[in-house]
Design a protein around this motif. Structure first.
Motif, PDB file in Angstrom:
ATOM      1  N   HIS A  16       8.203   1.579   1.316  1.00  4.65           N
ATOM      2  CA  HIS A  16       8.111   0.465   2.261  1.00  4.65           C
ATOM      3  C   HIS A  16       9.407  -0.349   2.244  1.00  4.65           C
ATOM      4  N   SER A 236       3.213   6.463  -1.603  1.00  8.77           N
ATOM      5  CA  SER A 236       2.369   5.864  -0.573  1.00  8.77           C
ATOM      6  C   SER A 236       1.229   5.144  -1.279  1.00  8.77           C
ATOM      7  N   PHE A 237       0.607   4.204  -0.575  1.00 10.55           N
ATOM      8  CA  PHE A 237      -0.514   3.483  -1.185  1.00 10.55           C
ATOM      9  C   PHE A 237      -1.728   4.381  -1.384  1.00 10.55           C
ATOM     10  N   SER A 238      -1.754   5.533  -0.731  1.00 14.54           N
ATOM     11  CA  SER A 238      -2.855   6.464  -0.958  1.00 14.54           C
ATOM     12  C   SER A 238      -2.833   7.021  -2.383  1.00 14.54           C
ATOM     13  N   ALA A 240      -2.504   5.111  -5.046  1.00 17.87           N
ATOM     14  CA  ALA A 240      -2.755   3.977  -5.944  1.00 17.87           C
ATOM     15  C   ALA A 240      -3.578   4.373  -7.164  1.00 17.87           C
ATOM     16  N   LEU A 271       0.292  -0.109  -8.135  1.00 17.83           N
ATOM     17  CA  LEU A 271      -0.090  -0.300  -6.741  1.00 17.83           C
ATOM     18  C   LEU A 271      -1.506  -0.851  -6.668  1.00 17.83           C
ATOM     19  N   ARG A 273      -4.593  -1.663  -3.584  1.00 19.31           N
ATOM     20  CA  ARG A 273      -5.068  -1.707  -2.199  1.00 19.31           C
ATOM     21  C   ARG A 273      -6.225  -2.707  -2.149  1.00 19.31           C
ATOM     22  N   TRP A 294       2.541  -3.960  -6.415  1.00 19.15           N
ATOM     23  CA  TRP A 294       2.818  -3.737  -4.999  1.00 19.15           C
ATOM     24  C   TRP A 294       1.471  -3.731  -4.299  1.00 19.15           C
ATOM     25  N   GLU A 296      -1.038  -3.501  -0.824  1.00 20.01           N
ATOM     26  CA  GLU A 296      -1.397  -3.245   0.569  1.00 20.01           C
ATOM     27  C   GLU A 296      -2.686  -4.004   0.829  1.00 20.01           C
ATOM     28  N   THR A 319       3.599  -8.138  -1.883  1.00 15.16           N
ATOM     29  CA  THR A 319       2.856  -7.534  -0.779  1.00 15.16           C
ATOM     30  C   THR A 319       3.829  -6.815   0.149  1.00 15.16           C
ATOM     31  N   SER A 321       2.527  -4.213   2.561  1.00 18.47           N
ATOM     32  CA  SER A 321       1.861  -3.654   3.744  1.00 18.47           C
ATOM     33  C   SER A 321       0.668  -4.523   4.113  1.00 18.47           C
TER      34      SER A 321
END
Length: 389
Positions: A16, A236-238, A240, A271, A273, A294, A296, A319, A321
């Motif tokens: 990001h 990616s946040f996927s 996490a 991370l 979410r 980090w 999202e 933050t 995303s």
């Protein structure tokens, strides 16, 4: 023989728009330390060394330092190119690197020429299968058709044929960069779908003792002998919930796995979410542990709140995303276009569009084939353009 299985370094990638260069350098420091402290016999890098075909100079310098350190440690390294790499660029100087124990395998036609290393129990043959773009390699490999399973099968047939000529008892390891059925993907892998199919069966790798895979970013077993190391960092946040690791594998005298261990990679920042209404995210004490992560944030407020990013950043300064997914009934006509498309790939979206403009009548089988071929052609054209830059 002790193997350290790694992949998907993606040197030069940002998260990001935040540079990950320092985190990637820390990972490579740990990799070299692991090689020395755990008496590793060979390092495996299963593709996607870089994040793009023409990497930034800082990424090239980081890679150069890593190679020098691995060579200085006196431990052989076997490395293949992935779908993010330019095989030709990565392979420049491969003959010279070989003298220093760095074995780059980037040419599909050389997939049956192994790196042969020995221990007290005899030889181990390491075969490097770089990423095989079906439309570009099918003729060279005699695959017959342009599909992932076809080209990987053709490459593995060559591997098995070469292995059959080796002395009895020769153990075998294959490095490959592919999506193998049973693996769990994330949002950060580039789509390699051809003809509507991205995955190949694990049985493609039958006949070898260990398949060290790259491409999927989560560390996982497809079978006991077919594994992904995953990426060393989250991209990616996927990811996490991923535990980022490398596989430390001991092959015994018969090629079996005598011992295995997941070596954790350094985590610069975790991370998180988060999902909920803005006021809840700002006030919930249970979220204190995420204040240095980090983040999202997915906001579910029915009406978009004022200055959400600035307000979130006061509590969660990292933050990166912000997603809006307002709470609405399923039949609400205000449901967003993005919500209607969620979970659908490009080909499904195109078919839906055809049905929409025809008043509900979707494409015929022939039209589906044409649409799929068009998407495949575009993806291959993009790959060729990136590699040739």
């Amino acid at each position: 023989m002790r193997l350290l299985h790694t992949s998907d370094w993606h040197l030069g990638r940002s998260f990001h728009r935040v540079s990950l260069l320092e985190a990637q350098a820390a990972y490579l420091d740990q990799l070299v330390a692991t090689v020395e402290e755990r008496e590793v016999d060979v390092v495996l890098v299963a593709g996607d060394v870089y994040d793009r075909a023409v990497p930034p100079l800082t990424a090239v310098e980081l890679f150069d330092r890593a190679l020098h350190r691995l060579a200085a440690a006196g431990v052989p390294t076997v490395m293949i190119s992935g779908n993010h790499d330019s095989a030709r660029r990565l392979g420049v100087g491969a003959g010279l690197f070989e003298r220093a124990g760095i074995h780059l395998r980037t040419d599909p036609e050389g997939c049956a020429i192994p790196v042969v290393l020995a221990d007290d129990h005899g030889d181990v043959a390491f075969y490097g299968l770089p990423y095989l773009e079906p439309a570009l390699v099918k003729d060279a490999l005699g695959a017959g058709k342009a599909g992932h399973e076809a080209v990987l099968t053709a490459a593995m047939d060559r591997v098995r044929a070469d292995l059959a000529t080796r002395p009895a008892g020769t153990r075998s390891v294959v490095l490959a960069h592919a999506f193998v059925a049973g693996g769990e993907p994330s949002d950060s892998e580039r789509d390699i779908t051809v003809g509507g199919v991205a995955a190949v069966p694990a049985g493609v790798f039958d006949g070898v003792d260990y398949a060290a895979l790259g491409h999927l970013h989560g560390s996982q077993r497809v079978t006991s002998r077919v594994r992904y190391s995953g990426s060393p960092l989250a991209y990616s946040f996927s990811e996490a919930d991923h535990r980022k690791t490398m596989w430390l594998i001991d092959l015994d005298a018969d090629g079996g796995i005598a011992a295995e261990e997941r070596i954790g990679c350094p985590v610069e920042r975790p991370l998180a979410r988060l999902r909920g209404r803005l006021d809840t995210l700002l006030e919930d004490p249970a979220l204190d542990r995420h204040e240095h992560a980090w983040v999202e944030a997915t906001l579910t407020d029915p009406v978009r709140p004022a200055d959400p990013m600035a307000r979130l950043a006061r509590r969660f300064p990292h933050t990166l995303s912000l997603v809006f997914d307002p709470e609405r009934p399923p039949d609400d006509p205000a449901a967003s276009y993005a919500q209607r498309l969620k979970g659908r790939d490009d080909h499904q979206i195109a078919e839906d569009f055809v049905a929409h403009v025809r008043g509900g009548s979707g494409p015929s089988d022939l039209e589906r084939t044409v649409l799929r071929a068009a998407f495949d052609d575009v993806r291959v054209d993009e790959t060729v353009r990136e590699v040739s830059r």
